[in-house]
Motif scaffolding. Structure first.
Motif, PDB file in Angstrom:
ATOM      1  N   SER A   1       9.216   1.838  -4.464  1.00  0.00           N
ATOM      2  CA  SER A   1       8.315   1.762  -5.614  1.00  0.00           C
ATOM      3  C   SER A   1       7.818   3.144  -6.013  1.00  0.00           C
ATOM      4  O   SER A   1       7.680   3.451  -7.199  1.00  0.00           O
ATOM      5  CB  SER A   1       7.119   0.858  -5.287  1.00  0.00           C
TER       6      SER A   1
ATOM      7  N   ARG B   1       0.409   2.249  -7.043  1.00  0.00           N
ATOM      8  CA  ARG B   1      -0.362   1.005  -6.961  1.00  0.00           C
ATOM      9  C   ARG B   1       0.523  -0.140  -6.498  1.00  0.00           C
ATOM     10  O   ARG B   1       0.133  -0.947  -5.646  1.00  0.00           O
ATOM     11  CB  ARG B   1      -0.955   0.710  -8.341  1.00  0.00           C
ATOM     12  N   GLN B   2       1.718  -0.209  -7.063  1.00  0.00           N
ATOM     13  CA  GLN B   2       2.665  -1.236  -6.651  1.00  0.00           C
ATOM     14  C   GLN B   2       3.140  -0.997  -5.223  1.00  0.00           C
ATOM     15  O   GLN B   2       3.291  -1.940  -4.436  1.00  0.00           O
ATOM     16  CB  GLN B   2       3.853  -1.260  -7.609  1.00  0.00           C
TER      17      GLN B   2
ATOM     18  N   SER C   1       0.968   4.222 -11.320  1.00  0.00           N
ATOM     19  CA  SER C   1       1.301   2.794 -11.381  1.00  0.00           C
ATOM     20  C   SER C   1       2.296   2.426 -10.283  1.00  0.00           C
ATOM     21  O   SER C   1       2.193   1.362  -9.672  1.00  0.00           O
ATOM     22  CB  SER C   1       1.887   2.450 -12.754  1.00  0.00           C
TER      23      SER C   1
ATOM     24  N   GLN D   1      13.803  -2.432  -3.148  1.00  0.00           N
ATOM     25  CA  GLN D   1      12.481  -2.865  -3.595  1.00  0.00           C
ATOM     26  C   GLN D   1      12.367  -4.385  -3.628  1.00  0.00           C
ATOM     27  O   GLN D   1      11.281  -4.931  -3.426  1.00  0.00           O
ATOM     28  CB  GLN D   1      12.187  -2.292  -4.981  1.00  0.00           C
TER      29      GLN D   1
ATOM     30  N   ASP E   1      -7.157  -1.627  -4.438  1.00  0.00           N
ATOM     31  CA  ASP E   1      -6.604  -1.759  -5.786  1.00  0.00           C
ATOM     32  C   ASP E   1      -7.587  -1.235  -6.828  1.00  0.00           C
ATOM     33  O   ASP E   1      -7.180  -0.633  -7.838  1.00  0.00           O
ATOM     34  CB  ASP E   1      -6.273  -3.226  -6.065  1.00  0.00           C
TER      35      ASP E   1
END
Length: 212
Positions: A86, A134-135, A131, A53, A190
């Protein structure tokens, strides 16, 4: 003519983004689901996933180009390798926040393996999982932009190709226009993830609707 070329470039780039992100989602969710419930595998491969990552996407392109050549597969590979960790870490973090009493109750009710993941682990880890998605999208989008600047696929119009052309022709208006498009796409996607995140947190009672 310029507008048609821009829309063609955007459609090509978004197709790559969706395919790469979809593959990263499938791979990351599968790996995260396995590692979240297997302590030995997690201790062995967890640090590797965390290390992946942190690696810059640009560092993967020499390997991708050697292995796949100058084509879309090289770009997709870097998107997947950049975004999948992620997703996996999001699944693992979500599973860690499930109360042990809830898992014991599920096992007493007869849920095992796939049924346990489907009905308990994955639903309960959704807030953290989103989450992670999203990352992951942020990593995927940055990897894609870097990839299209490094890997020029012959006969393919993309946002990266337009940026390269703007640089070669010293065309500042074109460069600014393309960068605005990149920014707008990033903000829109986003916002979609933010909306989904709020809906899931509201469903799980993690958001006070009166204070939003």
């Amino acid at each position: 003519m310029q507008d048609a070329l821009l829309w063609t470039a955007v459609s090509t780039t978004m197709a790559r983004a969706l395919i790469g992100f979809g593959l990263a989602l499938l791979l990351g969710a599968a790996v995260g689901s396995v590692l979240s419930r297997n302590r030995l595998l997690r201790n062995t491969f967890g640090p590797i996933i965390a290390g992946l990552q942190t690696m810059p996407a640009i560092a993967w392109f020499p390997f991708a180009i050697i292995f796949f050549g100058l084509n879309t597969s090289a770009i997709l590979f870097v998107i997947v390798i950049g975004a999948a960790p992620s997703v996996a870490l999001g699944v693992i973090a979500g599973a860690d926040h499930i109360p042990p009493l809830q898992l014991r109750a599920a096992r007493i009710m007869g849920l095992r393996r796939f049924a346990l993941y489907r009905h308990v682990i994955l639903p309960a880890s959704l807030p953290t999982f989103v989450s992670g998605l999203r990352q992951a999208w942020a990593f995927a989008w940055r990897s894609l932009m870097a990839g299209e600047l490094v890997v020029m696929v012959a006969g393919s119009a993309s946002i990266g190709v337009l940026l390269e052309n703007a640089q070669n022709m010293s065309d500042m208006p074109l460069a600014i226009a393309v960068m605005i498009v990149v920014l707008v796409i990033g903000v829109v996607v986003d916002s979609v993830f933010g909306l989904v995140d709020r809906q899931i947190r509201r469903y799980w009672g993690l958001v006070d609707g009166d204070n939003e």
